[in-house]
Motif scaffolding. Structure first.
Motif, PDB file in Angstrom:
ATOM      1  N   MET A 235       0.752  -1.142   0.543  1.00 30.75           N
ATOM      2  CA  MET A 235      -0.362   0.345  -0.271  1.00 30.75           C
ATOM      3  C   MET A 235       0.970   1.252  -0.046  1.00 30.75           C
ATOM      4  O   MET A 235       2.066   1.228   1.167  1.00 30.75           O
ATOM      5  N   PRO A 236       0.063   2.355  -0.471  1.00 27.31           N
ATOM      6  CA  PRO A 236       1.534   3.471  -0.539  1.00 27.31           C
ATOM      7  C   PRO A 236       1.213   4.485   0.339  1.00 27.31           C
ATOM      8  O   PRO A 236      -0.106   4.028   1.402  1.00 27.31           O
TER       9      PRO A 236
ATOM     10  N   CYS B 213      -0.705  -5.350  -7.390  1.00 28.32           N
ATOM     11  CA  CYS B 213      -1.512  -6.802  -7.015  1.00 28.32           C
ATOM     12  C   CYS B 213      -2.648  -6.454  -6.114  1.00 28.32           C
ATOM     13  O   CYS B 213      -3.367  -7.390  -6.167  1.00 28.32           O
ATOM     14  N   SER B 214      -3.670  -5.121  -6.281  1.00 26.58           N
ATOM     15  CA  SER B 214      -5.174  -5.393  -6.144  1.00 26.58           C
ATOM     16  C   SER B 214      -5.738  -3.434  -6.742  1.00 26.58           C
ATOM     17  O   SER B 214      -4.747  -2.693  -6.339  1.00 26.58           O
TER      18      SER B 214
ATOM     19  N   TRP C 279      -3.350  -2.596   7.674  1.00 29.02           N
ATOM     20  CA  TRP C 279      -2.333  -2.442   6.766  1.00 29.02           C
ATOM     21  C   TRP C 279      -1.833  -3.059   5.604  1.00 29.02           C
ATOM     22  O   TRP C 279      -0.840  -4.346   5.653  1.00 29.02           O
ATOM     23  N   GLU C 280      -2.682  -3.004   4.351  1.00 32.79           N
ATOM     24  CA  GLU C 280      -2.123  -4.734   3.177  1.00 32.79           C
ATOM     25  C   GLU C 280      -2.612  -3.750   2.133  1.00 32.79           C
ATOM     26  O   GLU C 280      -2.817  -3.363   1.836  1.00 32.79           O
TER      27      GLU C 280
ATOM     28  N   GLY D 235      -6.993  -2.555   2.995  1.00 36.17           N
ATOM     29  CA  GLY D 235      -6.472  -3.115   1.931  1.00 36.17           C
ATOM     30  C   GLY D 235      -7.304  -3.920   0.532  1.00 36.17           C
ATOM     31  O   GLY D 235      -8.505  -3.560   0.345  1.00 36.17           O
ATOM     32  N   GLY D 236      -6.371  -4.809  -0.332  1.00 29.13           N
ATOM     33  CA  GLY D 236      -7.270  -5.136  -1.584  1.00 29.13           C
ATOM     34  C   GLY D 236      -7.872  -6.835  -0.598  1.00 29.13           C
ATOM     35  O   GLY D 236      -8.326  -7.856  -2.022  1.00 29.13           O
TER      36      GLY D 236
END
Length: 376
Positions: free
Chosen positions: A128-129, A157-158, A285-286, A308-309
């Motif tokens: 993640m940014p 990747c997401s 956080w992913e 995340g994703g």
């Protein structure tokens, strides 16, 4: 792991691959060494080195941050290094894998170098940014603009990562692509029959830091024990929070009969994961973690945060259970439902496996990345 999966695709499609690495890190697996050209380069990253060295000394580290003004000079120096290298190699396509974003500026300097030479490039973002930092905000705006204008294709990747790149970093991107993490479909381990079928084995595989929120899972296990459930929790991974988690487990009355801190496991985790009855994941956080995909592959029912994703793989009440609030009792209740409803558990695991084959297998990644290589 993500980057090397893509390298394998390029090799299978008969592309000649040169892997540029920093002398100090970026290990290459043995399976790739004989199939690629390996080039080492001394990337100048003094500021990052000093920041890491002074991390424990907050006051000194704060003073040193003034020298961030040197960053643009170092960045330009690295760009020129890569320009020189790429010009000698006569490269057709540059692929730069940059963990998170902004991540390592050396990876981004490679992107800008390829743009200067009119070489097509792909920037891969695996995590993640981050938000722009207040202290360096003006510099980061300019930095993001340069990356945005220089990148031929940005892959992550997401979808969640791509959305965050747009919202947090203002990167519009000429072209975005989702290349999900993927695993080989080969089953390398088989579930061992238990001597005591009453004990439910819970497990997680994760780096052990605060963002992973494993303390929430330990509290949930403690609540399950108090409620009379026979569970055992295995934690695979290492990190800065390990000592704190061990102390927490003792305070909450968990013994060696209730919890195991296995630590870091070298290589595949298949032999451990296959024996979990429920896979737990509480990260805050992913991007899209491999451990989630591994649990799907081995038909282990999954209870996870929506970070995340993850929701691109885990559909609530279909391929797993999503716990939307990071609260111990919420995880405990979800675990109870899995334990008390065998049919639901089996259905979730089966659905997750089918989705894994459809979206997250190596064959799917090969097809998607091959399409990108042919079109860029």
């Amino acid at each position: 792991k993500y980057f090397e999966s893509l390298i394998q695709v390029a090799i299978k499609e008969n592309h000649e691959v040169e892997y540029i690495i920093n002398n100090e890190n970026s290990l290459v697996t043995e399976s790739l060494k004989d199939k690629i050209t390996l080039t080492k380069i001394n990337v100048f990253n003094l500021i990052n080195k000093v920041n890491l060295a002074l991390k424990k000394y907050k006051y000194i580290n704060s003073i040193f941050k003034v020298f961030i003004i040197l960053n643009p000079i170092i960045f330009i120096f690295n760009i020129l290094q890569f320009v020189n290298l790429l010009r000698k190699r006569k490269v057709d396509l540059v692929i730069s894998c940059n963990g998170g974003y902004p991540g390592g500026e050396s990876c981004l300097s490679l992107i800008l170098a390829s743009k200067l030479l009119n070489i097509k490039n792909i920037l891969l973002v695996a995590s993640m940014p981050q938000k722009r930092k207040k202290f360096t905000y003006p510099y980061e705006i300019l930095f993001d603009l340069l990356v945005d204008k220089s990148t031929s294709l940005l892959a992550a990747c997401s979808r969640s990562q791509i959305s965050s790149m747009q919202n947090l970093r203002g990167i519009s991107g000429k072209r975005f692509e989702v290349l999900h993490n993927a695993l080989n479909e080969e089953i390398k381990a088989e579930k061992i029959k238990k001597n005591n079928n009453d004990i439910v084995k819970l497990g997680t595989i994760s780096r052990i830091d605060k963002n992973k929120s494993i303390s929430t899972l330990i509290s949930a296990v403690s609540q399950l024990k108090t409620a009379g459930y026979k569970v055992f929790f295995e934690i695979i991974g290492d990190g800065p929070e390990l000592k704190n988690l061990k102390r927490q487990s003792l305070k909450q009355g968990l013994t060696d009969n209730d919890i195991l801190f296995r630590g870091f496991v070298e290589g595949d985790v298949d032999n451990y994961l296959v024996d979990f009855d429920v896979f737990l994941f509480s990260s805050l956080w992913e991007g899209l973690p491999f451990s989630i995909l591994e649990a799907m592959k081995y038909k282990v029912p999954i209870i996870t945060s929506p970070s995340g994703g993850i929701e691109e793989a885990i559909i609530d009440n279909k391929t797993g259970i999503i716990v939307r609030e990071n609260l111990d009792y919420k995880f405990a209740n979800a675990i109870k439902m899995i334990i008390d409803n065998k049919d639901i558990s089996t259905s979730l695991a089966t659905n997750a496996y089918e989705l894994f084959k459809k979206k997250f297998s190596s064959a799917v990644l090969h097809k998607n990345f091959k399409s990108i290589l042919n079109s860029i």
